[in-house]
Design a protein around this motif. Structure first.
Motif, PDB file in Angstrom:
ATOM      1  N   LEU A 341       0.841  -1.197   0.000  1.00  0.00           N
ATOM      2  CA  LEU A 341       0.000   0.000   0.000  1.00  0.00           C
ATOM      3  C   LEU A 341       0.875   1.246   0.000  1.00  0.00           C
ATOM      4  CD1 LEU A 341      -2.855  -0.860   2.525  1.00  0.00           C
ATOM      5  CD2 LEU A 341      -2.812  -1.094   0.043  1.00  0.00           C
ATOM      6  N   ASN A 342       0.341   2.315  -0.571  1.00  0.00           N
ATOM      7  CA  ASN A 342       1.084   3.574  -0.613  1.00  0.00           C
ATOM      8  C   ASN A 342       0.908   4.298   0.721  1.00  0.00           C
ATOM      9  OD1 ASN A 342       2.547   5.734  -1.613  1.00  0.00           O
ATOM     10  ND2 ASN A 342       0.678   6.776  -2.310  1.00  0.00           N
ATOM     11  N   SER A 343       1.558   3.777   1.750  1.00  0.00           N
ATOM     12  CA  SER A 343       1.285   4.250   3.097  1.00  0.00           C
ATOM     13  C   SER A 343       2.410   3.780   4.016  1.00  0.00           C
ATOM     14  CB  SER A 343      -0.070   3.670   3.529  1.00  0.00           C
ATOM     15  OG  SER A 343      -0.148   3.498   4.915  1.00  0.00           O
ATOM     16  N   VAL A 351      10.075   1.218  -4.245  1.00  0.00           N
ATOM     17  CA  VAL A 351      10.007   2.305  -5.223  1.00  0.00           C
ATOM     18  C   VAL A 351       8.976   1.928  -6.284  1.00  0.00           C
ATOM     19  CG1 VAL A 351      11.287   3.702  -6.875  1.00  0.00           C
ATOM     20  CG2 VAL A 351      12.428   2.844  -4.819  1.00  0.00           C
ATOM     21  N   ASN A 352       7.935   2.738  -6.373  1.00  0.00           N
ATOM     22  CA  ASN A 352       6.817   2.415  -7.263  1.00  0.00           C
ATOM     23  C   ASN A 352       7.284   2.247  -8.706  1.00  0.00           C
ATOM     24  OD1 ASN A 352       4.041   1.973  -7.738  1.00  0.00           O
ATOM     25  ND2 ASN A 352       3.784   4.074  -8.486  1.00  0.00           N
ATOM     26  N   THR A 353       6.805   1.180  -9.334  1.00  0.00           N
ATOM     27  CA  THR A 353       7.107   0.779 -10.717  1.00  0.00           C
ATOM     28  C   THR A 353       8.583   0.438 -10.942  1.00  0.00           C
ATOM     29  OG1 THR A 353       7.548   2.978 -11.642  1.00  0.00           O
ATOM     30  CG2 THR A 353       5.249   2.260 -11.630  1.00  0.00           C
ATOM     31  N   SER A 354       9.423   0.499  -9.903  1.00  0.00           N
ATOM     32  CA  SER A 354      10.819   0.094 -10.069  1.00  0.00           C
ATOM     33  C   SER A 354      11.095  -1.213  -9.324  1.00  0.00           C
ATOM     34  CB  SER A 354      11.742   1.211  -9.569  1.00  0.00           C
ATOM     35  OG  SER A 354      13.039   0.698  -9.348  1.00  0.00           O
ATOM     36  N   PHE A 357       4.995  -2.262  -6.705  1.00  0.00           N
ATOM     37  CA  PHE A 357       3.905  -1.302  -6.893  1.00  0.00           C
ATOM     38  C   PHE A 357       3.392  -0.798  -5.551  1.00  0.00           C
ATOM     39  CE2 PHE A 357       3.578  -3.759 -10.865  1.00  0.00           C
ATOM     40  CZ  PHE A 357       3.632  -2.707 -11.771  1.00  0.00           C
ATOM     41  N   LEU A 358       3.185   0.524  -5.477  1.00  0.00           N
ATOM     42  CA  LEU A 358       2.535   1.096  -4.299  1.00  0.00           C
ATOM     43  C   LEU A 358       1.092   1.388  -4.687  1.00  0.00           C
ATOM     44  CD1 LEU A 358       5.411   3.482  -3.170  1.00  0.00           C
ATOM     45  CD2 LEU A 358       4.636   1.410  -2.001  1.00  0.00           C
ATOM     46  N   CYS A 359       0.163   0.699  -4.042  1.00  0.00           N
ATOM     47  CA  CYS A 359      -1.230   0.710  -4.494  1.00  0.00           C
ATOM     48  C   CYS A 359      -2.144   1.438  -3.526  1.00  0.00           C
ATOM     49  CB  CYS A 359      -1.733  -0.722  -4.626  1.00  0.00           C
ATOM     50  SG  CYS A 359      -0.804  -1.668  -5.812  1.00  0.00           S
TER      51      CYS A 359
HETATM   52  C1  LIG Z   1       2.505   3.758  -9.026  1.00  0.00           C
HETATM   53  O1  LIG Z   1       2.566   3.588 -10.405  1.00  0.00           O
HETATM   54  C2  LIG Z   1       1.327   3.273 -11.003  1.00  0.00           C
HETATM   55  C3  LIG Z   1       1.569   2.951 -12.463  1.00  0.00           C
HETATM   56  O2  LIG Z   1       2.284   3.971 -13.100  1.00  0.00           O
HETATM   57  C4  LIG Z   1       0.357   4.423 -10.804  1.00  0.00           C
HETATM   58  O3  LIG Z   1      -0.891   4.116 -11.348  1.00  0.00           O
HETATM   59  C5  LIG Z   1       0.221   4.678  -9.305  1.00  0.00           C
HETATM   60  O4  LIG Z   1      -0.583   5.789  -9.065  1.00  0.00           O
HETATM   61  C6  LIG Z   1       1.585   4.906  -8.688  1.00  0.00           C
HETATM   62  N1  LIG Z   1       1.457   4.994  -7.259  1.00  0.00           N
HETATM   63  C7  LIG Z   1       1.958   6.001  -6.582  1.00  0.00           C
HETATM   64  C8  LIG Z   1       1.780   5.952  -5.127  1.00  0.00           C
HETATM   65  O5  LIG Z   1       2.568   6.920  -7.092  1.00  0.00           O
END
Ligand SMILES: *[C@@H]1O[C@H](CO)[C@@H](O)[C@H](O)[C@H]1NC(C)=O
Length: 424
Positions: A341-343, A351-354, A357-359
């Protein structure tokens, strides 16, 4: 050499315990003398370094009650810890006296330590303000917590040094303890990467990685989502189950047939919530008709956990506002993409997309990431590599040991230490 005592309430299996054991290993590796004093230590439910003689572990006050009439757990824990602190300060044999006491979780013992005749330096590691962890329902409960919260703030202020486990916790610390001028340093927990390297070698030699299924209900060709966390409601395992249900609706039947979600969590029969929540998750699995796809494991050993991590394709990490969270580091080091989770802490580790995923906290967001990773092997490999490198660079045991050693050195300069030794 600095003599360091770790004072910790219950040396069981959990994130806080892993951290203090790692800190002890790091200091021992740097040539310091390290021991533990605790209220409870069960050699069948603990990290093996605390049971195999790596450190002396001394148990005091385990006869004191953990609660009274099924409540007052906080007060009882405080009394148990106070007892240990009084022991450490006044009754420990002189040859076992120390230069630094590291305590964590419970701060009420700090004033006692400051009265100790040999006046050790006190280092407090704040995983999270305790007062935010207790529920706040009811006036009585709040009245009961009032003095406890006051104590927490004022006793933390007496430590010679305070450390926190993430920038997230630092922000919460400053918002919570507004009267304190103490500014903690961030000491990220580390991963004992050497251990994972050794385990990988050992498992490869036995070729267990390839030839044996990790569990009788997980076929060799399974696509494994792994979710490691204690069986507690706040860990939010249900999100993994709901997301798996959504994945099942998105994937063709033949693909979904080989998808498995393995939840592996610390489980202590003394803990009512563990027992209840394990049953709840079993029930939810049935309600979602996921019986063929879900395996719930209780308290896997370190070795079993490693096997699961190596065998998995993707790590799921569901808690919200997690203060740090070591499991994403374990997943990344084992070259697995992490869906979190993005939290909280994961926003500093993943690291998101690296590296994963942070959802958002919805099965659509979470399940979407699971779907993408199922489909795209190249992406999984790339994220896995990047995660592994990130842990090596930022969260290695060596980085942690360097930093902690520096902090201990600031507290006990070499000049002080040698004079202390002469008087021995
Ligand atoms: C992470 O990357 C995805 C795909 O690009 C995007 O939809 C999502 O909002 C990103 N999450 C954050 C927390 O930035």
């Amino acid at each position: 050499m600095v003599r360091v005592l770790f004072l910790h309430p219950d040396l069981g299996i959990g994130g806080a315990e892993r951290l203090v054991v790692d800190a002890a290993l790091a200091l021992k590796e740097r040539g310091h003398q390290v021991s533990f004093l605790t209220n409870h230590h069960d050699s069948t439910h603990c990290f093996k370094e605390t049971a195999d003689g790596t450190f002396p572990v001394h148990v005091v006050g385990d006869w004191l009650p953990r609660g009274l009439f099924g409540r007052f757990y906080a007060i009882c824990a405080y009394l148990r810890m106070l007892y240990a602190a009084i022991y450490a300060s006044f009754f420990m044999p002189q040859r076992e006296q120390v230069d630094v006491v590291v305590c964590d979780l419970i701060s009420v013992c700090i004033p006692v330590l400051r009265f100790a005749p040999h006046r050790p330096k006190v280092l407090f590691y704040c995983h999270f303000p305790d007062q935010l962890l207790s529920s706040r329902e009811g006036l009585l409960k709040r009245l009961y917590r009032l003095p406890i919260n006051w104590l927490e703030e004022h006793t933390i202020g007496l430590a010679d040094k305070v450390l926190v486990n993430s920038k997230f916790t630092l922000r919460v610390f400053q918002d919570t303890f507004r009267r304190l001028s103490t500014v903690p340093d961030v000491l990220y927990p580390s991963l004992h990467t050497q251990y994972f390297d050794q385990m990988q070698k050992k498992l490869e030699q036995r070729s267990a990685l390839l030839d044996e299924p990790v569990h009788p209900r997980v076929p060799l060709n399974a696509f494994i989502y792994l979710d490691i966390n204690r069986y507690e409601r706040k860990k939010n395992h249900a999100l993994a189950l709901h997301s798996l249900r959504l994945l099942g609706d998105m994937l063709p039947t033949t693909d979904f047939k080989r998808c498995r979600l393995i939840i592996a969590g610390g489980y202590d029969t003394r803990c009512m919530e563990n027992v209840e929540h394990f049953a709840e998750l079993g029930q939810l699995t049935e309600e979602l008709k996921l019986q063929d796809h879900v395996v719930l494991l209780r308290s896997p050993t370190d070795e079993e956990k490693c096997r699961l991590l190596f065998a998995a394709h993707c790590l799921l990490y569901t808690p919200e506002n997690e203060h740090f969270g070591i499991v994403p580091l374990e997943g990344m080091y084992c070259s697995k993409p992490v869906v979190a989770l993005n939290s909280g802490g994961p926003t500093e580790t993943v690291v998101n997309t690296s590296t994963g995923f942070l959802c958002e906290k919805t099965e659509k967001s979470f399940g979407g990431a699971m779907h993408q990773l199922f489909r795209d092997e190249q992406l999984r490999v790339k994220m896995g590599d990047q995660g592994h490198k990130r842990v090596q660079q930022k969260f290695s045991f060596q980085a942690f040991a360097d930093r902690l050693n520096g902090i201990i050195r600031d507290l006990v300069p070499i000049s002080k230490e040698s004079s202390a030794k002469k008087t021995e």
